[in-house]
Every structure is written in structure tokens, then in C-alpha cells.
Design a protein around this motif. Structure first.
Motif, PDB file in Angstrom:
ATOM      1  N   TRP A  73     -15.101 -14.527  46.594  1.00  0.00           N
ATOM      2  CA  TRP A  73     -14.268 -14.823  45.420  1.00  0.00           C
ATOM      3  C   TRP A  73     -14.205 -16.324  45.188  1.00  0.00           C
ATOM      4  O   TRP A  73     -13.911 -17.087  46.108  1.00  0.00           O
ATOM      5  CB  TRP A  73     -12.864 -14.252  45.615  1.00  0.00           C
ATOM      6  CG  TRP A  73     -11.988 -14.513  44.417  1.00  0.00           C
ATOM      7  CD1 TRP A  73     -10.947 -15.371  44.332  1.00  0.00           C
ATOM      8  CD2 TRP A  73     -12.126 -13.907  43.135  1.00  0.00           C
ATOM      9  NE1 TRP A  73     -10.402 -15.342  43.073  1.00  0.00           N
ATOM     10  CE2 TRP A  73     -11.118 -14.444  42.313  1.00  0.00           C
ATOM     11  CE3 TRP A  73     -12.998 -12.962  42.592  1.00  0.00           C
ATOM     12  CZ2 TRP A  73     -10.954 -14.079  40.976  1.00  0.00           C
ATOM     13  CZ3 TRP A  73     -12.838 -12.587  41.262  1.00  0.00           C
ATOM     14  CH2 TRP A  73     -11.827 -13.138  40.472  1.00  0.00           C
ATOM     15  N   ARG A  74     -14.475 -16.755  43.942  1.00  0.00           N
ATOM     16  CA  ARG A  74     -14.554 -18.180  43.652  1.00  0.00           C
ATOM     17  C   ARG A  74     -13.691 -18.620  42.460  1.00  0.00           C
ATOM     18  O   ARG A  74     -13.461 -19.811  42.294  1.00  0.00           O
ATOM     19  CB  ARG A  74     -16.011 -18.572  43.328  1.00  0.00           C
ATOM     20  CG  ARG A  74     -16.983 -18.383  44.490  1.00  0.00           C
ATOM     21  CD  ARG A  74     -16.827 -19.482  45.533  1.00  0.00           C
ATOM     22  NE  ARG A  74     -17.831 -19.358  46.586  1.00  0.00           N
ATOM     23  CZ  ARG A  74     -17.683 -18.635  47.670  1.00  0.00           C
ATOM     24  NH1 ARG A  74     -16.558 -17.945  47.867  1.00  0.00           N
ATOM     25  NH2 ARG A  74     -18.631 -18.568  48.589  1.00  0.00           N
ATOM     26  N   SER A  75     -13.236 -17.714  41.631  1.00  0.00           N
ATOM     27  CA  SER A  75     -12.679 -18.116  40.335  1.00  0.00           C
ATOM     28  C   SER A  75     -11.322 -18.803  40.412  1.00  0.00           C
ATOM     29  O   SER A  75     -11.076 -19.774  39.719  1.00  0.00           O
ATOM     30  CB  SER A  75     -12.570 -16.898  39.408  1.00  0.00           C
ATOM     31  OG  SER A  75     -12.147 -17.297  38.124  1.00  0.00           O
ATOM     32  N   PHE A  76     -10.429 -18.271  41.247  1.00  0.00           N
ATOM     33  CA  PHE A  76      -9.110 -18.885  41.422  1.00  0.00           C
ATOM     34  C   PHE A  76      -8.531 -18.410  42.741  1.00  0.00           C
ATOM     35  O   PHE A  76      -8.943 -17.391  43.292  1.00  0.00           O
ATOM     36  CB  PHE A  76      -8.162 -18.541  40.263  1.00  0.00           C
ATOM     37  CG  PHE A  76      -7.964 -17.054  40.033  1.00  0.00           C
ATOM     38  CD1 PHE A  76      -7.083 -16.306  40.815  1.00  0.00           C
ATOM     39  CD2 PHE A  76      -8.668 -16.397  39.035  1.00  0.00           C
ATOM     40  CE1 PHE A  76      -6.902 -14.950  40.613  1.00  0.00           C
ATOM     41  CE2 PHE A  76      -8.502 -15.030  38.813  1.00  0.00           C
ATOM     42  CZ  PHE A  76      -7.616 -14.310  39.607  1.00  0.00           C
ATOM     43  N   ARG A  77      -7.557 -19.140  43.231  1.00  0.00           N
ATOM     44  CA  ARG A  77      -6.871 -18.726  44.454  1.00  0.00           C
ATOM     45  C   ARG A  77      -5.897 -17.592  44.122  1.00  0.00           C
ATOM     46  O   ARG A  77      -5.143 -17.673  43.155  1.00  0.00           O
ATOM     47  CB  ARG A  77      -6.100 -19.894  45.058  1.00  0.00           C
ATOM     48  CG  ARG A  77      -6.968 -21.038  45.573  1.00  0.00           C
ATOM     49  CD  ARG A  77      -7.692 -20.665  46.855  1.00  0.00           C
ATOM     50  NE  ARG A  77      -6.786 -20.157  47.874  1.00  0.00           N
ATOM     51  CZ  ARG A  77      -6.066 -20.924  48.678  1.00  0.00           C
ATOM     52  NH1 ARG A  77      -6.130 -22.249  48.581  1.00  0.00           N
ATOM     53  NH2 ARG A  77      -5.286 -20.378  49.592  1.00  0.00           N
ATOM     54  N   PHE A  78      -5.901 -16.547  44.942  1.00  0.00           N
ATOM     55  CA  PHE A  78      -4.933 -15.475  44.739  1.00  0.00           C
ATOM     56  C   PHE A  78      -3.507 -16.015  44.802  1.00  0.00           C
ATOM     57  O   PHE A  78      -2.605 -15.522  44.119  1.00  0.00           O
ATOM     58  CB  PHE A  78      -5.124 -14.391  45.798  1.00  0.00           C
ATOM     59  CG  PHE A  78      -6.284 -13.455  45.528  1.00  0.00           C
ATOM     60  CD1 PHE A  78      -7.187 -13.704  44.508  1.00  0.00           C
ATOM     61  CD2 PHE A  78      -6.457 -12.318  46.304  1.00  0.00           C
ATOM     62  CE1 PHE A  78      -8.247 -12.843  44.262  1.00  0.00           C
ATOM     63  CE2 PHE A  78      -7.515 -11.448  46.071  1.00  0.00           C
ATOM     64  CZ  PHE A  78      -8.410 -11.714  45.058  1.00  0.00           C
ATOM     65  N   GLU A  79      -3.312 -17.028  45.620  1.00  0.00           N
ATOM     66  CA  GLU A  79      -1.983 -17.623  45.739  1.00  0.00           C
ATOM     67  C   GLU A  79      -1.502 -18.174  44.393  1.00  0.00           C
ATOM     68  O   GLU A  79      -0.321 -18.082  44.056  1.00  0.00           O
ATOM     69  CB  GLU A  79      -2.002 -18.745  46.778  1.00  0.00           C
ATOM     70  CG  GLU A  79      -0.646 -19.398  47.003  1.00  0.00           C
ATOM     71  CD  GLU A  79      -0.721 -20.536  48.003  1.00  0.00           C
ATOM     72  OE1 GLU A  79       0.336 -21.132  48.275  1.00  0.00           O
ATOM     73  OE2 GLU A  79      -1.823 -20.826  48.506  1.00  0.00           O
ATOM     74  N   THR A  80      -2.438 -18.712  43.598  1.00  0.00           N
ATOM     75  CA  THR A  80      -2.083 -19.245  42.283  1.00  0.00           C
ATOM     76  C   THR A  80      -1.649 -18.121  41.351  1.00  0.00           C
ATOM     77  O   THR A  80      -0.704 -18.271  40.558  1.00  0.00           O
ATOM     78  CB  THR A  80      -3.279 -20.006  41.673  1.00  0.00           C
ATOM     79  OG1 THR A  80      -3.752 -20.957  42.614  1.00  0.00           O
ATOM     80  CG2 THR A  80      -2.880 -20.713  40.393  1.00  0.00           C
ATOM     81  N   LEU A  81      -2.344 -16.989  41.430  1.00  0.00           N
ATOM     82  CA  LEU A  81      -1.966 -15.816  40.632  1.00  0.00           C
ATOM     83  C   LEU A  81      -0.564 -15.349  41.004  1.00  0.00           C
ATOM     84  O   LEU A  81       0.256 -15.014  40.139  1.00  0.00           O
ATOM     85  CB  LEU A  81      -2.974 -14.687  40.870  1.00  0.00           C
ATOM     86  CG  LEU A  81      -2.766 -13.394  40.078  1.00  0.00           C
ATOM     87  CD1 LEU A  81      -3.086 -13.605  38.608  1.00  0.00           C
ATOM     88  CD2 LEU A  81      -3.645 -12.271  40.641  1.00  0.00           C
ATOM     89  N   GLN A  82      -0.274 -15.348  42.290  1.00  0.00           N
ATOM     90  CA  GLN A  82       1.047 -14.930  42.765  1.00  0.00           C
ATOM     91  C   GLN A  82       2.131 -15.908  42.327  1.00  0.00           C
ATOM     92  O   GLN A  82       3.242 -15.499  41.980  1.00  0.00           O
ATOM     93  CB  GLN A  82       1.011 -14.802  44.287  1.00  0.00           C
ATOM     94  CG  GLN A  82       0.064 -13.718  44.787  1.00  0.00           C
ATOM     95  CD  GLN A  82      -0.418 -13.950  46.206  1.00  0.00           C
ATOM     96  OE1 GLN A  82       0.123 -14.792  46.938  1.00  0.00           O
ATOM     97  NE2 GLN A  82      -1.448 -13.231  46.618  1.00  0.00           N
TER      98      GLN A  82
END
Length: 416
Positions: free
Chosen positions: A236-245
Motif C-alpha cells: 500500500w502506497r497511496s496514504f497512511r491508514f492512520e491519516t484516514l483514521q
């Protein structure tokens, strides 16, 4: 009544708990005017209710709440857990704050015992439609392929059940949390996130339980578990899951802020926060399951100038909203939260009217800025003006836009 207004429940089998016959008028109308088949339960006995539901293939369960409604609410809770597709509606004249929370979490609707038949009919039909949408064949097929449906942690389940029945002291909550150190570590990371808003570190579960409302802590515990259950893979490269959270946290707090501004009931405020917190869980699920494919459809959404959910539907047969809503319903989260997550991109498809958890989520998701990602793909909703106009909220919307803009600025300043 014209023919087009009758027989809408033809063949629908309804179980009714109303020992004293207070719902006689509504029940007669369901049978005589709408074509429903009625069956009666004499007392809030679970085994008798289950037997009747199974024997007659009941799809709707109505119950009048007594003066002390916990037995009826506990019956609704048990039916929800054992037979989640059954529509559950209760009637009442008055509930305490705790009981209102309880009812909102285990039923599809809580109606006044004097409500018009049209109100009851709409509640039944909209609830049936929601359930049918959540269990469509394409969703069930994808969920079977997904094979990534984690069980909820014991600490969360115990906390949820106890809070429906009693107030809990911080020490009792902390004791529950400390039985699961790994989950508690994830929880404390959320509580101490700069996006949550505390300007100092919360050091331990007891302090968290002392500072936060118990139901908020419960909902953060759920989110901590779910976020950890769908980890970010190496591809996965598009964004950090942490940022989505983090954006989910911001949307949830904005939705809660919006509810407070209109003096919505406390359980609506809590459910708006939870809906915002988890509204994009489906993106995390799809990206964790199919990272390469999901990055491709994000890029395609940008190049075609199409919403992300439209490309998800073409590729997977489901959208991230459908995946999240199905999971949340399967985990017995409040129906208002499930509905808000399901419809947050296209709220006009919902039949819920007036200010609601869905409205708070849709507006907040539309007005809170989207997160950065390498594809330049917007993950936010586009404000649905037709929905706002349908509900007569054009004028309040202007004030809400200012409210959420100010809220975002406060959060950003607080992080500096």
C-alpha cells in the motif's frame, strides 16, 4: 384510503408484544388496511418469542414498553443478536436518558405509543428496505470472498452490555480495559491523538475513563480494535491508514459538534460521533484486502473525474460504504449509525427525514477537508444540495458551514 395506499404489508408477518392491548388501533390498521398477518406474544419471554419468530417466519417485531421497560428492551437486544434481520420497533410515552440510549441501540425505531398508522407504516417499510440493502447478494458475495471479519473484543462487548443497563464508575471501566493490554494500547493511542483534542497526554485507562464519557470511551475502544484489525500492507502506497483514521476522528467530532448546536438528544450526539469515526472503515477494508487494485481505481477515479464509490462498485461489486455498513450491522451497532454510514455519499436515497445522524455525518464529511493522498483522489462526500433542500435545511446549512470551518480551525490551532 385508495388502493395504492393500502396492502403495503401484504404477507408481512408481525409479532406484537402488547399484553394490555394499548396498540389495538395501530394493530387493527396494520391488519385491515395494510394486509399484515399479526401474531401476539403475551410476555417478554425470549424462548417463546424465538419460537414464534421461527415458526411463523416473522420479519417485524413490535413491542409496547412497560412502565419499567428493561425486560422488553433486553428482549429486543436478544432478538437483535440471534435474529438480526428482524425489524424491531418499540412504542413508548417516556424514557429515561439511559433507557433512550438502550432503545436507540437495540431497535430500528422507538415511536410514541400514540403515533399515527402512517408513521408506523413508514418506520416498518424503511427498516425493511435498509435490511434488504445490507444483505443484497452482491454484498454477501463480497463479504464471503473478503474473509476478513474480525470478532469484537470481549472488553468492548462487556462494556457495551453493561452501559445499556447501568452507569459505570471509571475504576470499573479501567479494570475491564486492563484485561486486554494490546487493545488498551491502541485505545490510548486514539485518546492521545492530536486530532482528538486533548492538549496533554492521558497516561492510563483510569485517567481516560475519568476524563471521557463512558460511551465515548466504549466507541473509541471499538474503533481502536477495528483500525488494528485491518492493517496497512507492504504494497500500500497511496496514504497512511492512520491519516484516514485521523480524518474519521475529525469528521466524527464535527458531526457531534453539529448535533450539539441543534440540541439533538445525547444519544444522537454519540451516534453521530461514532458514525463519523467509522464512516470510511470500508476504504481501509478494501485497501487492506486489495491494495494494488484499490490504488488503480483511485487513480481511475481521478482521471475519469468520477466519485471513488462508483469505481469501487464497478471493480468489486460493492462500495466502501456498503462494506462498512454491512459489517457494522453484523456487529449490532445502532441502526442510525449503520444507515448514516451506508448513505453518507448519497443521503437522498435514505427515507429518514429531519435532522438525523445521517444528516450530521453527510454535512460534516462534505465540509471537513479531504485528506492528502498520492493519487489526488477526494475521499470526502460532495454536498448533496437536493437532500438539504428536501429536508428544508438550506438556511441552517449556512450557519453549519461556519460552525464546521471554525471547528476545523480550532483543531488545527490546537495541534500547533
Amino acid at each position: 384510503m385508495g388502493q395504492h395506499e393500502t396492502d403495503k404489508l401484504q404477507g408481512v408477518k408481525i409479532l406484537i408484544l402488547d399484553p394490555l392491548g394499548y396498540l389495538r388501533v395501530q394493530c387493527n390498521a396494520l391488519e385491515r388496511e395494510q394486509g399484515a398477518e399479526l401474531y401476539y406474544l403475551k410476555s417478554p419471554d425470549l424462548e417463546e418469542a424465538v419460537a414464534l419468530i421461527e415458526q411463523h417466519q416473522i420479519t417485524v417485531f413490535l413491542a409496547l414498553l412497560g412502565e419499567h421497560p428493561d425486560p422488553e428492551l433486553e428482549l429486543m437486544e436478544a432478538v437483535m443478536e440471534r435474529m438480526p434481520k428482524v425489524v424491531r420497533i418499540v412504542f413508548t410515552s417516556q424514557l429515561t436518558v439511559r433507557q433512550a440510549f438502550f432503545a436507540s441501540e437495540v431497535t430500528h425505531h422507538a415511536l410514541l405509543d400514540t403515533c399515527a398508522i402512517s408513521v408506523l407504516l413508514q418506520a416498518i417499510l424503511s427498516s425493511q428496505r435498509l435490511t434488504q440493502m445490507l444483505f443484497k447478494d452482491d454484498i454477501l458475495h463480497y463479504m464471503s470472498v473478503l474473509n476478513m471479519q474480525p470478532e469484537l473484543p470481549d472488553a468492548y462487548l462487556k462494556l457495551r452490555k453493561r452501559l445499556r443497563r447501568e452507569a459505570m464508575r471509571p475504576k470499573a471501566i479501567a479494570d475491564l480495559l486492563e484485561r486486554d493490554p494490546e487493545l488498551t494500547e491502541h485505545l490510548m493511542a486514539l485518546v492521545n491523538s492530536a486530532w482528538y483534542g486533548y492538549h496533554r497526554e492521558v497516561e492510563n485507562p483510569l485517567e481516560a475513563a475519568s476524563l471521557l464519557d463512558a460511551r465515548t470511551l466504549r466507541d473509541l475502544l471499538l474503533a481502536a480494535h477495528l483500525f488494528a484489525a485491518f492493517p496497512e500492507g507492504d504494497r500500500w502506497r497511496s496514504f497512511r491508514f492512520e491519516t484516514l483514521q485521523q480524518r474519521g476522528m475529525l469528521v466524527g467530532k464535527a458531526a457531534q459538534h453539529l448535533c450539539r448546536s441543534v440540541k439533538a438528544r445525547s444519544y444522537v450526539q454519540h451516534q453521530a460521533f461514532l458514525a463519523g469515526l467509522l464512516h470510511d472503515l470500508g476504504i481501509q477494508v478494501l485497501a487492506a484486502r486489495s491494495p494494488g487494485v484499490y490504488q488503480e481505481i483511485m487513480a481511475e477515479a481521478v482521471s475519469l473525474d468520477q466519485p471513488l464509490y462508483a469505481l469501487e462498485k464497478l471493480e468489486f461489486g460493492v462500495t466502501h460504504a456498503e462494506v462498512a455498513a454491512h459489517l457494522l450491522y453484523s456487529w449490532h451497532l445502532p441502526v442510525a449509525v449503520v444507515e448514516a454510514v451506508l448513505f453518507h455519499h448519497f443521503p437522498n436515497a435514505s427515507q429518514t427525514s429531519g435532522f438525523s445522524v445521517l444528516m450530521a455525518l453527510h454535512i460534516s464529511d462534505s465540509l471537513v477537508r479531504s485528506m492528502d493522498n498520492t493519487m489526488g483522489c477526494s475521499l470526502a462526500s460532495k454536498l448533496n444540495n437536493a437532500y438539504i433542500s428536501r429536508e428544508g435545511m438550506d438556511k441552517p446549512l449556512m450557519a453549519w458551514q461556519i460552525l464546521i470551518a471554525d471547528f476545523q480551525e480550532e483543531v488545527i490551532l490546537g495541534m500547533q
